[in-house]
Design an enzyme around this catalytic site. Structure first.
Site, PDB file in Angstrom:
ATOM      1  N   ALA A 143       0.818  -1.198  -0.132  1.00 33.86           N
ATOM      2  CA  ALA A 143      -0.195   0.063   0.031  1.00 33.86           C
ATOM      3  C   ALA A 143       0.755   1.114   0.171  1.00 33.86           C
ATOM      4  O   ALA A 143       0.721   2.167  -0.666  1.00 33.86           O
ATOM      5  CB  ALA A 143      -0.867   0.076   1.060  1.00 33.86           C
ATOM      6  N   TYR A 144       1.924   1.353   0.752  1.00 36.09           N
ATOM      7  CA  TYR A 144       2.689   2.355   0.856  1.00 36.09           C
ATOM      8  C   TYR A 144       3.560   2.695  -0.412  1.00 36.09           C
ATOM      9  O   TYR A 144       3.527   3.779  -0.934  1.00 36.09           O
ATOM     10  CB  TYR A 144       3.818   2.447   2.066  1.00 36.09           C
ATOM     11  N   ALA A 145       4.206   1.614  -1.032  1.00 41.05           N
ATOM     12  CA  ALA A 145       4.949   1.622  -2.383  1.00 41.05           C
ATOM     13  C   ALA A 145       4.077   2.091  -3.371  1.00 41.05           C
ATOM     14  O   ALA A 145       4.291   3.210  -3.943  1.00 41.05           O
ATOM     15  CB  ALA A 145       5.586   0.376  -2.562  1.00 41.05           C
TER      16      ALA A 145
END
Length: 228
Positions: A143-145
């Site tokens: 999700a972050y990437a």
């Protein structure tokens, strides 16, 4: 020549260092943050607390206040954002929505609001915070990437959009940043290779300088630890 600089996420560990770096150069700095109040210690020339950077109307009002007080905006540094570690199998879609909101929408919304004042500058600069993890993601970083990859594409697309103007648009891609929060979250980690906030601030200051006038659409890794 002194410039007017806006730093989002300006109350955080990196934002404070970036703001102080520009102030040390003689620039006027407006710090913007979602936090309800500024931290103790040195502040910006203008501090705006409790700002929802995903709210288009709030961003328009914020930009109007900054332009009214300072006369314009020359540099926008988009640091506001967030992080989560969560595997897809054990995670929640809310985390994906939250990461895209915190990392992509905050940058896109305030940049859109500030675009006309920045284009009116003799040498406008927009500098985003991407992530090395968005080049090759690892377990739990989906999700972050993915959201930071969105910041990378925003940077490239806006640089192309503004190619005929005096504005440059770039992003720095840090690896793990040496902050108190990261040290607390990873107490057993070897921090010697973590990137110091000042090193990132120096890279941002360079991209905002006249020396970097020919650089736009770049995604620049900032990954080395140490002080030298």
């Amino acid at each position: 020549m002194a410039r007017n600089v806006v730093v989002t996420g300006g109350f955080g560990a990196l934002g404070r260092v970036v703001a102080d770096t520009f102030k040390a150069q003689g620039d006027t700095v407006a710090r913007v943050d979602f936090a309800p109040s500024a931290p103790d210690g040195s502040g910006g020339d203008l501090d705006f607390a409790g700002v929802d950077l995903t709210d288009g109307e709030a961003c328009q009002q914020l930009v109007a206040k900054i332009v009214d007080k300072l006369g314009g905006i020359d540099v926008l540094v988009n640091i506001a954002g967030g992080f989560t570690w969560e595997t897809l199998g054990d995670g929640h879609m809310d985390s994906w929505r939250r990461m895209f909101t915190m990392n992509v929408m905050t940058a896109a919304t305030i940049t859109q609001a500030a675009l006309e004042p920045i284009k009116a500058s003799a040498a406008g600069r927009i500098i985003n915070i991407g992530a090395g993890a968005a080049i090759k993601a690892d377990t739990g970083m989906g999700a972050y990437a993915a959201s930071k990859a969105g910041v990378h594409r925003l940077t490239e697309a806006l640089a192309a959009e503004l190619a005929g103007s005096s504005v440059t648009v770039n992003a720095v891609l840090p690896s793990i940043i040496d902050t108190p929060t990261n040290r607390a979250d990873m107490p057993d980690a070897d921090v010697s290779e973590w990137v110091k906030p000042q090193a990132i601030a120096d890279a941002i200051a360079f991209l905002a300088s006249s020396e970097a006038r020919a650089i736009s659409g770049a995604l620049i890794p900032v990954t080395r630890g140490g002080e030298g």
